[in-house]
Design a protein around this motif. Sequence first.
Motif, PDB file in Angstrom:
ATOM      1  N   ILE A 227      36.698  45.487  52.385  1.00 10.37           N
ATOM      2  CA  ILE A 227      36.681  47.508  52.484  1.00 10.37           C
ATOM      3  C   ILE A 227      36.087  48.156  52.127  1.00 10.37           C
ATOM      4  O   ILE A 227      35.719  47.659  50.492  1.00 10.37           O
ATOM      5  CB  ILE A 227      38.430  47.664  52.124  1.00 10.37           C
ATOM      6  N   SER A 228      34.978  49.272  52.883  1.00 11.19           N
ATOM      7  CA  SER A 228      34.276  50.161  51.742  1.00 11.19           C
ATOM      8  C   SER A 228      35.046  50.955  50.911  1.00 11.19           C
ATOM      9  O   SER A 228      35.731  51.141  51.058  1.00 11.19           O
ATOM     10  CB  SER A 228      33.378  50.820  53.036  1.00 11.19           C
ATOM     11  N   ARG A 229      33.589  51.367  50.261  1.00  8.88           N
ATOM     12  CA  ARG A 229      34.071  52.509  49.374  1.00  8.88           C
ATOM     13  C   ARG A 229      35.100  53.841  49.603  1.00  8.88           C
ATOM     14  O   ARG A 229      36.179  54.811  49.281  1.00  8.88           O
ATOM     15  CB  ARG A 229      32.485  52.920  48.352  1.00  8.88           C
ATOM     16  N   SER A 230      34.120  54.448  51.893  1.00 12.66           N
ATOM     17  CA  SER A 230      34.762  55.416  51.540  1.00 12.66           C
ATOM     18  C   SER A 230      36.170  55.711  52.361  1.00 12.66           C
ATOM     19  O   SER A 230      36.794  56.246  52.129  1.00 12.66           O
ATOM     20  CB  SER A 230      34.028  55.889  53.053  1.00 12.66           C
ATOM     21  N   VAL A 231      36.568  54.284  52.361  1.00 11.41           N
ATOM     22  CA  VAL A 231      37.925  53.904  53.246  1.00 11.41           C
ATOM     23  C   VAL A 231      38.587  53.311  52.112  1.00 11.41           C
ATOM     24  O   VAL A 231      39.390  54.325  52.163  1.00 11.41           O
ATOM     25  CB  VAL A 231      38.046  52.517  54.083  1.00 11.41           C
ATOM     26  N   GLN A 232      39.105  53.630  50.692  1.00 10.78           N
ATOM     27  CA  GLN A 232      39.139  53.626  49.792  1.00 10.78           C
ATOM     28  C   GLN A 232      39.476  54.553  49.479  1.00 10.78           C
ATOM     29  O   GLN A 232      41.103  55.271  48.782  1.00 10.78           O
ATOM     30  CB  GLN A 232      38.906  52.066  48.772  1.00 10.78           C
ATOM     31  N   GLU A 233      38.337  55.614  49.297  1.00 11.77           N
ATOM     32  CA  GLU A 233      38.265  57.099  48.747  1.00 11.77           C
ATOM     33  C   GLU A 233      39.834  57.834  49.644  1.00 11.77           C
ATOM     34  O   GLU A 233      39.458  58.515  48.577  1.00 11.77           O
ATOM     35  CB  GLU A 233      37.328  57.388  48.706  1.00 11.77           C
ATOM     36  N   TYR A 234      39.505  57.451  50.583  1.00  7.59           N
ATOM     37  CA  TYR A 234      40.611  57.607  51.499  1.00  7.59           C
ATOM     38  C   TYR A 234      42.020  57.441  51.127  1.00  7.59           C
ATOM     39  O   TYR A 234      42.993  58.223  51.349  1.00  7.59           O
ATOM     40  CB  TYR A 234      39.916  57.475  53.224  1.00  7.59           C
ATOM     41  N   ALA A 235      42.215  56.090  50.850  1.00  8.51           N
ATOM     42  CA  ALA A 235      43.171  56.073  50.045  1.00  8.51           C
ATOM     43  C   ALA A 235      44.086  56.971  49.453  1.00  8.51           C
ATOM     44  O   ALA A 235      45.181  57.207  48.957  1.00  8.51           O
ATOM     45  CB  ALA A 235      43.466  54.704  50.233  1.00  8.51           C
ATOM     46  N   ILE A 236      42.947  56.780  48.440  1.00 10.31           N
ATOM     47  CA  ILE A 236      43.036  57.416  46.977  1.00 10.31           C
ATOM     48  C   ILE A 236      43.264  58.755  47.368  1.00 10.31           C
ATOM     49  O   ILE A 236      44.264  59.501  46.365  1.00 10.31           O
ATOM     50  CB  ILE A 236      41.455  56.955  46.002  1.00 10.31           C
ATOM     51  N   GLN A 237      42.329  59.209  48.046  1.00  8.45           N
ATOM     52  CA  GLN A 237      42.668  61.039  48.729  1.00  8.45           C
ATOM     53  C   GLN A 237      44.130  61.663  49.245  1.00  8.45           C
ATOM     54  O   GLN A 237      45.210  62.667  48.412  1.00  8.45           O
ATOM     55  CB  GLN A 237      41.782  61.801  48.952  1.00  8.45           C
TER      56      GLN A 237
END
Lengths: 330, 544
Positions: A227-237
Motif C-alpha cells: 500500500i502506498s503512503r498516500s493511500v495509507q494517509e487517506y485511511a488515517i485521515q
Amino acid sequence: MINEIDQQVELFQHQFTTVKSEIGKRIVGSEDIIEGILISLIAAGHTLLEGIPGLGKTKLVHTLSEVLQLEFSRIQFTPDLMPADIIGTNVVQENQQGEKSFEFQPGPIFGNMILADEINRATPKTQSALLEAMQEKSVSVGKRTHKLSLPFFVLATQNPLEMEGTYPLPEAQLDRFFFKLKVRYPSVDDLHKILDRTTQPEEPTVDRVLDGPQILAMRKTSRAIPISRSVQEYAIQLTLATHPGSPHAHNDVQQFIRYGASPRGAQALVLGGKIRALLNNRVHVSGEDIRAMVLPALRHRLLLNFEGEAEQIDPDTMLKKILDNTPEPS
Amino acid sequence: MALENHTANRAAVTRVLETIERRLRFDRLLRELIVGFSLSMAVPLVVVFWHLFSPIQTTTFWLITLCWLLGFCSFTLWRLSQKGSLTQAATSVDLRAKLKDELKSAHWFISESTSSPWVEAHLDRAARTADKLEIVELYPKQIPRNSLVAIGLFVLLIALNLVPTSWTRGWLEAKSPRSTETRESKTKTAENILEPSDSLNLEDDPALEKRATQLLNNMIEEVSGTDSMEQLEEIRKRLNTEETDLEAIEQSLEAMARAMEGVTQLDEVREALANKNFGEAAEQLRELAKHLEKNTTTSDDKKRLQEGLERAALEVREELEELSEALERSAEQLGKNNFKESKESLDEAASKLNESAQEQAEQNLKDAAKRQLQQLQEILNARREHASQAKRGGEQSSKEQAQGGAGQGQGTEQTTARQGGDHGEARQAGNGEQKQGNQPAQGDQGGMPFDGPTQLGSPTELEVTLRQEVILSQQEREIEFEREHEQLIEQPSRAADSEVEYRKIEPGRSYADPEALGYDSIPWSYRTLVKRYFETMGPRGQHD
C-alpha cells in the motif's frame, strides 16, 4: 516470481468466489453481507451482524459454517448466560484411583467459527468474556491460558429493534469487531427466490470448499499486498476525521460525536482495502478500496454524544459526510 | 534478467509520468497565463477609459504600461518556475484513465525505492498499463475557454484606440484629447501674441526672436507651466527694457503743434500732430515742401511759415533733436529764399516724423504684446492655482463636511472665499444645512481651455470675514452641561411637582444584578446626565 504472484492472486479470487457462490446457493441476496463476512474472516477479524429478526442472519452463519471446513459453535446469548458457559470451566474429575482433580472443560468458544446469536441479550459481564478470545485468540481460566485454534472467527448477531432486556455492547467489545454489517430487508425479487428455495421439500445443499489452512493462506496473501503512503494517509485521515477534536473533522462530527474510531478502525480500513484490491485483480490498494471499507469498518466505532443520541443521528450519515469532506491526498 | 525487468518497469513508469507532467504543466501554464493576461488587461483598459474622459500624460502612461508589463512578465516567470511533481501527474492520469491509484502507488514505490515481489508485480502491471496509455487522447490539446475572454478584452482595447473621434487618439500616442484642443488654442493664442511681434521686427533681435520661437514651441509641446511662465516673464522684461518714451515724444510733438498755431500753411500739419497722427503730419510736411519748391507763396506767408517753423523747432524737445534741427534749417533756408534747401529740410523733418510715427506704432504694438503676455501669464497662473486648489479642495471638503456634520455653526452664516489668483470658492452653512461648491469668481479661468485671448474683467474683491471657531475645553463643557442640567431638570423640578402618578413597577432585573450593572449600554457622553438624573430621583423607594 511475478507469475507466482499472479497465480496467488488468481487462487485467492477463485477461492473467494467459490465460497461466495456456495453460500449463494442457500442465501439469496445479501451479497455485500457475504462479501463483508468473508473479508472479515480473511482479515482475521470478527463480524457483528445487525438486522431485524427473520432476515437470515443465523442461516447465513450456518451456511458459512457448512461451506467452510471449520469447527462451528453456536452460543445463544441470554440474560442468564455466564462467562463460564462460554469459555468453559474447571470441573472436578475423579480418576480410577479415586483421586479428584480439577480439569478444564472447554466451552463453546473453543472452535473456529463462533456464532454469538443475539449477543446483546447477555449481560456485559458475559459479553466481556469474549474480549480476550476475540483479541488475543486465547482464553484464560484460572492461572492457565488456553490458545484457541486458528482461524478463530466470531460472528455475532443482534437485533436493533428490541431494546427491552438487552444490554448494548460496550465500546471495548464493539471495537473488537472488524466489521459491523447491517442486514437489509430483501428486495421483491430476492423474496421470490427465498420463498422458492425455502418452501420446497428439499433445501439446497452446499459443499465444503475451504478449510482452515486455506483461509490462513488467503490471509497471508492479502496481507502481502503493498500500500502506498498516500493511500495509507487517506485511511488515517478518514479515521481522524471521526474525532471531534481533529482538524479533519466535519462540523456535524464535532457536534454529534463524542469519540471517534480507534486505530483498530484504520487497521480495518487498510486490511479490508487490501482484500478488496485482490478481489478486483489488483496488487495495490487504492483510495476507492479504502472508501468502500469505511461504512462497515467504522460505523460501530463512532460513539455518539448526548445530542447525537437525542437527534438519533445515524453513524452512516456521519461517515458519508466525512467521506464527502475528506479529499484523497495526492 | 529480473533486475533488468524491474529497472525497465520503473523507467517506463517514470517516463510516462514525466511526459504527462510536461503536458499538464503546459496546460496549466497556458491556462494561468491566459487568466493572468485577462486579469491584467484590466490595467490598460482602465487606462484607456480614463484617458478618454480624463487625459493622462505621456509619462504617466508609459509608467503605468511599464508597471503592467513588468507585473505580467514577473507573473509569467513565476509561473514558469513552478514545476509540477510526478505525483501530481500520476494522480491526474489515475483519475483520467480510471486506474485506481495504480500509477500513483507505482510512483511512490519507485520514489521510496521499495522492493518486494509484490511491489515488483505491481510495477510490472503499472508499466504495462503506462505503455498502453494514450496520452494524446487523455490530454487533448485544446485552447482554454478563457482565451476567448482574453481575446475579447484585447480586441476591446484595440477598438477603443481606434474610435474615430476628434477628441481621442491612439493610446500609444497617449496625448490628452482635451489638451489637444487646449494646445491648438494655446498655439493660436501664442500666434496672436507673437503676430504683433512680427511687425516689431523681431528679426532685428535674434535672441528675442529665438526666445519667442522657443516659447511657442514649448507651448505646442506642452512643456511645464513653470518654464513657460519664466520665459514669458523674460520676454516681458525685455520688452519693458526696450521701451521707447512715446509719451515724451507725443508731448513734444503736441508742443510743436501748438507752436504752429496761426500759420495757415501748417494747419494740416498741426492738426495731424494734435491728433497724434505722426504719419499724416509727415505727409502734410512733404506736401508743404512741394509747395515751397514751386515758390508760390507770398512773402508774408513765407515769413509766417518761417516764424512758425522756428517756434516749432524751439518747442521740440531733445527727444526729437534731429526733427528740431531740420525744422530750424528749413526756416533758415526759407528766410534766405533758398526754397530748395528749405524743401529738403522739410522732407528731412517729415522723415523724422515718419520715424516718430513708426516708433509710435512699434510702441503701441509692444504695449499690446505686453498686455497679451500678461494675460497669458495670468491664465497660466490661474490654471496652476486651479489645479492646486482642486487638490486642496478634496481635503478641505471632507474637513468642512465633518465640521458641518457636528452641527457647529447652527444659526450662523459664514461665508468664506479664497482668492488664490482668479479662483474663488464660496461656502455657506446654516441651520445644519451646508452648501458647498466651487463657484467661479470673476476672472476664473480654472479648467477652461484656451480659446484665444481671454477678456478679463476688472479685478473684484470679496470681503472675507473669518470667525474663530469656539472649541470648548472639557471644563467649559462641564460648566455648559451643568447649566443645561440646571435649566432642564433642576428648575422644572423646583417649579412644580410632577403630575405623573407614580406607580410601583417591579423591574425586570434587580439593582444588584452585576451583569446589568456591568453592561456597558449607556453611551459615554450621556453617562453624567444619566447619573445626575438618578441622583435627582433620589434613592430607591423614596418616590414609591
